[in-house]
Design a protein around this motif. Structure first.
Motif, PDB file in Angstrom:
ATOM      1  N   SER A  65       0.820  -1.214   0.000  1.00  0.00           N
ATOM      2  CA  SER A  65       0.000   0.000   0.000  1.00  0.00           C
ATOM      3  C   SER A  65       0.852   1.261   0.000  1.00  0.00           C
ATOM      4  O   SER A  65       0.508   2.271  -0.621  1.00  0.00           O
ATOM      5  CB  SER A  65      -0.916  -0.012   1.223  1.00  0.00           C
ATOM      6  OG  SER A  65      -0.154  -0.060   2.406  1.00  0.00           O
ATOM      7  N   ARG A  68       2.343   2.064  -3.597  1.00  0.00           N
ATOM      8  CA  ARG A  68       1.346   2.622  -4.527  1.00  0.00           C
ATOM      9  C   ARG A  68       1.094   4.108  -4.226  1.00  0.00           C
ATOM     10  O   ARG A  68       0.966   4.932  -5.136  1.00  0.00           O
ATOM     11  CB  ARG A  68       0.045   1.839  -4.424  1.00  0.00           C
ATOM     12  CG  ARG A  68       0.169   0.402  -4.932  1.00  0.00           C
ATOM     13  CD  ARG A  68      -1.165  -0.318  -4.889  1.00  0.00           C
ATOM     14  NE  ARG A  68      -1.028  -1.689  -5.338  1.00  0.00           N
ATOM     15  CZ  ARG A  68      -1.039  -2.064  -6.622  1.00  0.00           C
ATOM     16  NH1 ARG A  68      -1.184  -1.142  -7.563  1.00  0.00           N
ATOM     17  NH2 ARG A  68      -0.914  -3.334  -6.958  1.00  0.00           N
ATOM     18  N   LYS A  69       1.016   4.437  -2.922  1.00  0.00           N
ATOM     19  CA  LYS A  69       0.819   5.847  -2.584  1.00  0.00           C
ATOM     20  C   LYS A  69       2.028   6.680  -2.957  1.00  0.00           C
ATOM     21  O   LYS A  69       1.900   7.859  -3.323  1.00  0.00           O
ATOM     22  CB  LYS A  69       0.512   5.979  -1.091  1.00  0.00           C
ATOM     23  CG  LYS A  69      -0.861   5.422  -0.724  1.00  0.00           C
ATOM     24  CD  LYS A  69      -1.173   5.625   0.741  1.00  0.00           C
ATOM     25  CE  LYS A  69      -2.562   5.061   1.062  1.00  0.00           C
ATOM     26  NZ  LYS A  69      -2.895   5.238   2.481  1.00  0.00           N
ATOM     27  N   GLU A  92       1.925   5.894   7.363  1.00  0.00           N
ATOM     28  CA  GLU A  92       2.048   4.449   7.196  1.00  0.00           C
ATOM     29  C   GLU A  92       3.469   3.977   7.482  1.00  0.00           C
ATOM     30  O   GLU A  92       3.678   2.904   8.054  1.00  0.00           O
ATOM     31  CB  GLU A  92       1.635   4.064   5.775  1.00  0.00           C
ATOM     32  CG  GLU A  92       0.148   4.268   5.525  1.00  0.00           C
ATOM     33  CD  GLU A  92      -0.373   3.419   4.370  1.00  0.00           C
ATOM     34  OE1 GLU A  92      -1.375   3.795   3.792  1.00  0.00           O
ATOM     35  OE2 GLU A  92       0.250   2.388   4.080  1.00  0.00           O
TER      36      GLU A  92
END
Length: 569
Positions: A65, A68-69, A92
């Motif tokens: 995740s 991708r960000k 994150e």
């Protein structure tokens, strides 16, 4: 002597010869087992650390995740969108590093620009992870062997991993992750057999990627005699043991030959010293068996006679101690001599204590005479003041001096603490007279006593604190104090009642449990504690003390004193 030595040494030498091979084999296996066990633990810890680095790097790659960000952030044009994505990536990353406490420095590395992004710690200048010693490259991730951390604030040894993020638009973005430096130093520090162990890390080709002994096994050199299946050997005065990981790299424990053989040499030294000590003990025992039968007995007998003669001649303790015979070095006889000398020392101590007590008793007699003079002088002087007051018509002073003189006579003129209820009531009356004159206010006092109990023994000043408490708790010019003494069965019941301001339950509790500082401000300051102690000492559990009071309603204090058989008669 020969038979004794033969019977002692031959079994010892026989057992030593038979057990040598067994003990040698056991020690050898113990050393090797300790080293190999420790080596397996090091290899497993390093492999787990690399696996953890791989796991975290997967979360930061494009498939994760965060990756991708990061791709969306690099492609975003709007400032608000870039700010939002930046904050999400940072959050994150913080969550991942927080949930993985064994992870150190973590960042994204842009190889072409040579820049970093989202680092969780400060990065050293000239950051170039490719320059670290390569441990191996597996499945698109490069592992670098122990090397100084790129963290700007520490310079500890760490493991690291470099993984390409695999962004669609850029192929030069990598995830760089380091292990915690405390974790790595803890893994590579330790011993496996009681001595210091050095560690080497080899890649799958046998190249030294990390070395505790660079002077013997330099970094980037091929390990001497490296083979894929070799597990142990010796080189340049060092023993080495190898443990291969499932990823192809290896960990070696290297021990100097001197340290490796130290336990064996220690065992040989212990055996030799034990043999020499055993031989010396055997010779000593043989000599003592011949000598210890009669000589110690003669020494002990002569010691007793010498002590008797010296004590009879009145020698001092120091003179007697100086003339004592030396010890026999035989525990039984030395113990008897020590006990005998201890008994003699106790006698000397008792003599000194008796002499000191006699001297102290004489001094106390002199002190007693001195202390007897002072009270009589004081009372005679007060008697003179009394007559002077009478001659000059000072009735109030005369009354005050007479009451004080009687109270002092009651306090100082008796030996011991016992008095009678009659004398206690008279002293109480004198005390109340003094209080009336001192504070210049009148209050009514009613004392009623059963004639049968007036001669009953009672501790002195047992009633005065009860009346003092009444004066202390709000008695005024309209005050009234009632003292009632009567016999009830096999006990004397004494009650002191006043119509003062009274006390709260908390004040009553404090009065029974402790001595407030304010008690010292009035009267003689004896206090309720004195009453409780005297009742416990003289009457034990048969006595009783009760206080009943309420604000504005006065206070009633009751004493119950048991009568003995002699008192009843």
């Amino acid at each position: 002597m020969i038979l004794f030595l033969g019977s002692s040494l031959i079994p010892f030498l026989s057992i030593g010869a038979i057990s040598y091979s067994t003990i040698y084999s056991m020690l050898q296996n113990k050393i090797q087992s300790g080293i190999v066990s420790n080596l397996k633990g090091v290899e497993q810890s390093l492999e787990n650390t690399l696996t953890n680095l791989n796991h975290v790097s997967q979360q930061l790659a494009f498939d994760g995740s965060v990756g991708r960000k990061l791709d969306l952030l690099l492609a975003a044009k709007e400032p608000y969108e870039r700010s939002r994505l930046t904050e999400e990536v940072r959050n994150e990353l913080s969550l991942i590093t927080f949930t993985n406490p064994n992870i150190g420095l973590t960042l994204y590395y842009f190889q072409k620009e040579g820049t970093t992004l989202f680092e969780n710690m400060g990065v050293k200048d000239g950051f170039a992870p490719e320059k670290a010693p390569l441990l191996g490259h597996y499945n698109g991730i490069s592992y670098y062997g122990p090397h100084p951390s790129s963290n700007r604030f520490v310079n500890q040894i760490v493991l690291s991993a470099l993984r390409r993020v695999e962004l669609p638009e850029r192929q030069d973005v990598y995830v760089y992750i380091e292990s915690g430096f405390r974790l790595t130093s803890g893994i590579l520090t330790g011993d496996g057999f009681g001595g210091k162990v050095a560690h080497l890390i080899l890649d799958h080709d046998g190249r030294v990627a990390y070395s505790h002994l660079p002077s013997v096994f330099p970094v980037d050199s091929v390990f001497p005699g490296f083979t894929m299946d070799g597990t142990s050997g010796e080189h340049a005065g060092h023993y080495w043991f190898r443990e291969k990981s499932s990823q192809g790299w290896s960990v070696l424990s290297v021990i100097p030959a001197a340290d490796y053989n130290r336990e064996m040499n220690r065992w040989w030294t212990q055996v030799l010293l034990s043999s020499l000590v055993f031989l010396a003990i055997s010779l000593l025992l043989g000599w003592l068996l011949w000598k210890m039968v009669y000589k110690p007995l003669g020494t002990f007998h002569g010691e007793i006679e010498s002590m008797e003669q010296q004590s009879g001649q009145g020698q001092t303790e120091a003179e007697t101690a100086a003339s004592l015979a030396p010890a026999t070095h035989i525990p039984e006889f030395d113990d008897l001599l020590e006990r005998f000398r201890g008994m003699r020392g106790q006698i000397w101590t008792l003599f000194a204590e008796v002499e000191q007590k006699e001297k102290r008793r004489a001094d106390l007699e002199v002190e007693k005479l001195l202390y007897q003079i002072n009270p009589h002088f004081l009372m005679n002087t007060l008697d003179t003041v009394h007559w002077l007051a009478v001659l000059h018509g000072q009735g109030e002073i005369d009354r005050l001096v007479q009451s004080l003189n009687k109270l002092l006579y009651y306090n100082l003129g008796k030996l011991g603490q016992q008095s009678t209820i009659r004398e206690e009531l008279d002293a109480l009356q004198q005390y109340l007279t003094l209080q009336e004159i001192r504070y210049d206010f009148k209050f009514l006092v009613r004392i009623e006593a059963d004639e049968r109990v007036l001669g009953t023994p009672i501790p002195r000043f047992l009633l005065q604190p009860l009346v003092e408490n009444a004066l202390y708790h709000g008695l005024d010019d309209k005050g009234r104090i009632e003292v009632d003494v009567r016999q009830e069965g096999d006990a004397v019941q004494i009650a002191v009642q006043d119509n003062g301001a009274g006390m709260s339950e908390e004040a009553v509790r404090r009065l029974l449990e402790e001595r407030p500082p304010e008690e010292r401000r009035v009267g003689m300051g004896i206090g309720m504690n004195y009453v409780k102690r005297m009742m416990e000492i003289h009457y034990g559990e048969g006595a009783g003390l009760a206080i009943r009071s309420a604000a504005g309603e006065g206070t009633r204090i009751e004493l119950r004193l048991p009568l003995t058989g002699e008192d009843n008669t």
